[in-house]
Write a protein that holds these residues in place. Structure first.
Motif, short mmCIF file in Angstrom:
data_model
loop_
_atom_site.label_atom_id
_atom_site.label_comp_id
_atom_site.label_asym_id
_atom_site.label_seq_id
_atom_site.Cartn_x
_atom_site.Cartn_y
_atom_site.Cartn_z
N SER A 70 88.75 49.21 77.47
CA SER A 70 89.33 48.13 78.28
C SER A 70 90.47 47.43 77.54
N TRP A 71 91.32 48.21 76.86
CA TRP A 71 92.53 47.67 76.26
C TRP A 71 93.69 47.80 77.25
N GLN A 72 94.61 46.85 77.19
CA GLN A 72 95.87 46.98 77.93
C GLN A 72 96.98 47.30 76.93
N LEU A 73 97.48 48.53 76.98
CA LEU A 73 98.50 48.97 76.04
C LEU A 73 99.87 48.47 76.48
N ILE A 74 100.60 47.84 75.54
CA ILE A 74 101.94 47.36 75.83
C ILE A 74 102.90 48.15 74.93
#
Length: 864
Positions: A70-74
């Motif tokens: 549940s990471w949001q990669l930027i």
């Protein structure tokens, strides 16, 4: 429009009606963490995709980890040096594709499990003719600025006393362009990027290779330890599973079956490097004996060489004629677990088991006694056999000036991980992961070879197409996990009853194929032999299986086609075997059939029927007949709409002939819309007659039609177009609807229920629906299947089933209607059991609407 129903055992029906299961689940949503990721162009390992997302091998692996964590990669696009600076100052959280070094470890943190293995290699134009490190003298070499490659190459050049101009570049693409524009003679790149891009720049790889490295994701020192821990955990799990996302990603980015375990250039490069290094060592020793004043310079040179040898990720060693170690670099000492002083003077007997020692000494003697240069794979095992590793070894003789051999030098590179990766990729490409059997791709390869061999061997072969009977019922009733267990047991049984020279494969689903070879050309003998094998397989597959501690019986149908009758083509052979299998299904299942021309005739007839059906839809050659539904007093309550095909040459065609075909071809969707529209128009006609405005209209809906995304909108549109009263429309579903996404089905029913549409469950009692689902479905009526009514007077089990259905309807406030009522005795028996509504030939056959209008004025439907 109802497809024929298959009646299970009476006890199964009773058990199915009385079963109750409730399944509840609550989703848990986790807050996403934002992770800033540096992305620079280094295909195929890391790059920015066209969609603005991180791509490449390491990018896709990180995307999968982010999805599960549940990471949001930027993504943060940058060149290599900028990315490195951003990672060190903490502007970005992760930087993929970072080679480990002690200097970087002081500024960055790394996880423990390497994400990839690579090495550095030089790429040049064809005319540059770079073959060894010595050829780099006075050459211009493009290298990534402030990279480990730059420092390492400079140290390597210095150790050989070579002068070369290193041109720093900000990206590997810039370095390749410099070589293409002839502003540099060579460029240094990691092997993955170089092999991927060199053809585009019309460059080639050279034999000059150095510095095997391990690649990691890196982060600022003292930060984001939880990110690194999660990455380590996923990498370890993936490495242990042959079907993991890791190996699939490697295969997708270039993991086709390699033809060489390690590039040939690597062997030559390592051998040449070792020869040059050992020559330098020999020269240094000679100079030390002859020139005392150069001792200090010699020691410094020797120290540099040892530094180089110890930094190489390969095992480098020297053995004398007695096969005793005279030198070993750091990797050899780490392998043996002892310092250099305890390695020198020892032999392989002190470090390996007897079989390994014998193999090593055989190769060593070829070098020392015959002067051969040996390149081979060696499998080394520790004395206790606990550790086994595979090495690519290059061994060459060391000679005195007079040409006599005084020692051997060996360079052994550990390729154990590489071998395992290749094996996993090969298994993914050619074997079925569930059963371990060859997959379709490998079967076709072997089948093509067998057909080619047949012409030379004068022997025949056969293809047996094996399909499990009613396998879908197992998945629907017991679940896919049980279905997978059954497939695994089937594969084991089949494997234990076929010859080693035959090929058993799984095509997918419940379809298996057995390829028999080496059969006699004489048909009676070969057919008898094939029939014996097929009959044995049917018998074996028909024996009970144990699934979760319970016995379950399954059977199989087998279609057989001979090589000699298939005109020598794979497609024709597979098609004939498949047709024969369907013929076995049609013959009652649990049997075998050989291909014959009549099968093709049936296929042709089916194709003709499909074409006629398509034309009839356009020409509106369908009509609706209506079968009355009555109450206990025989008063008309409504009717069921049943479609008939008014064929221009065959006359009136019953639905049993064309509905299954319409289902399988998708034509049921336009046909179903026409039926619904025509039935609603009839409702509007009845509504204009005050004596018939209370009549209901039952319309069958197929599972494929109901689960179509536009079904609810289609029904509402028909009601709006015709002006029919939704409360007089009753849609009949069967229990087969319940095997697909019950939750979505309930949502659709509620949407239509809100408009007043009624629902009936048709053929009730013949399937395996759970009462927990039945309780949740917004139903109005249950229809007792005609199979229970037919034997009601002679079978006490059928009587018990009908009584149970009537009681269930009363308990759940559902109307109950019996289908297939043909005699007064059946009606009276149903009345005694509490059933008050009927449909069947006793009251009327399906006929045009005009005949139905001759009935007496109906009773109010609400009164029954």
């Amino acid at each position: 429009m109802k497809p024929p129903s298959t009646r299970p055992s009476r006890y199964t029906c009773l058990a199915g009606l009385l079963a109750l299961c409730m399944v509840c689940a609550s989703p848990i949503w986790a807050q996403q963490r934002q992770v800033r990721v540096g992305v620079y162009a280094n295909e195929p390992k890391i790059l920015m995709g066209q969609d603005g997302q991180i791509s490449g091998i390491l990018g896709e692996l990180l995307n999968e980890i982010a999805r599960e964590e549940s990471w949001q990669l930027i993504p943060t696009p940058c060149d290599w040096q900028t990315c490195l600076d951003l990672a060190q100052n903490g502007t970005i959280d992760l930087l993929p594709d970072v080679a480990f070094s002690e200097a970087r470890a002081r500024l960055l943190d790394f996880h423990q499990q390497p994400s990839l293995y690579s090495w550095s290699q030089l790429y040049s134009r064809e005319e540059a003719n770079l073959q060894s490190i010595l050829d780099l003298k006075d050459r211009r070499i493009a290298v990534l600025d402030r990279s480990i490659q730059q420092n390492y190459l400079q140290m390597l050049l210095d150790s050989f006393g070579l002068q070369a101009r290193l041109i720093p570049v900000q990206s590997l693409a810039e370095g390749f362009e410099l070589v293409t524009k002839q502003q540099a003679e060579a460029v240094v790149a990691n092997q993955q990027f170089g092999d991927f891009h060199a053809p585009h720049y019309q460059l080639r790889s050279t034999p000059i290779m150095f510095q095997p490295v391990q690649l990691f994701y890196a982060t600022r020192k003292g930060s984001n330890s939880e990110l690194l821990s999660s990455i380590d955990r996923h990498l370890r799990e993936w490495r242990d599973s042959p079907s993991s996302y890791y190996y699939q990603t490697l295969q997708r980015w270039g993991g086709e079956r390699p033809r060489l375990l390690v590039p040939t250039a690597a062997w030559w490069g390592l051998a040449i490097l070792a020869g040059l290094l050992l020559t330098a060592l020999g020269g240094a020793l000679l100079l030390r004996r002859q020139v005392a004043e150069k001792t200090r310079h010699l020691k410094a040179s020797e120290q540099r060489l040892n530094t180089i040898l110890d930094s190489v990720e390969a095992h480098i060693y020297i053995k004398d004629h007695e096969l005793r170690y005279q030198y070993a670099n750091r990797k050899v000492c780490e392998l043996f677990g002892v310092p250099l002083a305890q390695v020198v003077g020892q032999t392989d007997q002190d470090f390996f088991d007897a079989a390994t020692v014998a193999s090593l000494h055989e190769n060593d003697r070829r070098v020392l006694l015959l002067g051969e240069r040996v390149e081979t794979e060696e499998i080394n095992r520790s004395p206790d056999g606990a550790l086994e590793q595979t090495y690519l070894s290059v061994k060459l003789p060391l000679r005195h000036p007079d040409g006599s051999i005084y020692a051997l030098c060996g360079i052994s590179t550990d390729i154990s991980e590489h071998k395992r990766n290749l094996e996993q990729i090969h298994r993914l490409a050619f074997y079925d992961l569930l059963t371990g059997l060859p997959n379709r791709r490998l079967l076709l390869d072997r089948l093509q070879h067998a057909l080619a061999q047949r012409g030379r061997s004068q022997l025949d072969g056969a293809l047996l197409f094996i399909d499990l009977d009613n396998f879908k019922d197992i998945n629907d009733t017991l679940g896919h996990d049980m279905g997978d267990q059954l497939l695994q047991q089937v594969a084991l049984r089949l494997s234990s009853h076929v010859r080693e020279e035959d090929t058993l494969a799984r095509l997918g689903g419940d379809e298996f194929v057995l390829m028999l070879e080496g059969l006699q050309l004489q048909l009676p003998e070969s057919i008898t032999q094939i029939e014996t094998v097929a009959s044995k397989l049917i018998q074996v597959l028909g024996e009970p299986y144990v699934l979760q501690g319970r016995s379950h019986t399954s059977t199989a149908s087998i279609g057989i086609a001979l090589f000699s009758e298939a005109q020598g083509t794979m497609d024709e052979l597979l098609k004939r075997a498949d047709l024969a299998m369907y013929e076995a299904k049609a013959a009652g299942r649990n049997t075998l059939r050989f291909f014959n021309p009549e099968m093709q005739a049936e296929v042709s007839a089916r194709t003709t029927l499909e074409n006629d059906l398509r034309q009839s839809l356009s020409a509106r050659q369908f009509v609706l007949h209506y079968q009355p539904q009555v109450n206990a007093q025989g008063q008309l309550l409504g009717a069921e709409a049943l479609v008939r095909w008014q064929h221009p040459s065959r006359g009136l065609v019953a639905p049993g002939e064309f509905i299954p075909l319409a289902e399988s071809t998708g034509l049921i969707l336009p046909l179903g819309r026409w039926i619904l529209h025509s039935a609603c128009q009839q409702l509007v006609t009845w509504a204009a007659d005050s004596g018939r405005e209370q009549l209901t209209m039952a319309v069958n809906v197929s599972a494929r039609q109901f689960h179509h995304p536009d079904f609810v909108n289609d029904v509402l549109a028909v009601l709006d177009e015709t002006g029919a009263n939704p409360q007089r429309l009753e849609l009949e579903l069967t229990e087969s609807h319940l095997v697909q996404d019950v939750e979505a089905m309930i949502v659709k029913m509620d949407q239509l229920k809100a408009r007043g549409v009624r629902f009936a469950l048709d053929d009730f009692g013949t399937g395996y629906s759970s009462l927990s689902y039945l309780k949740r479905l917004p139903l109005d009526q249950l229809k007792i299947d005609r199979s229970f009514v037919r034997d009601l007077l002679s079978d006490s089990d059928d009587e018990a089933i009908v009584r149970t259905i009537v009681a269930l309807g009363a308990g759940m406030d559902l109307q109950v209607i019996a289908e297939g009522v043909e005699t007064l005795a059946q009606r009276d028996a149903l009345l005694r059991l509490g059933c008050q509504r009927f449909q069947g030939y006793l009251f009327g056959k399906p006929e045009p609407a005009q005949r139905l209008e001759q009935w007496p004025r109906p009773a109010d439907a609400s009164s029954a």
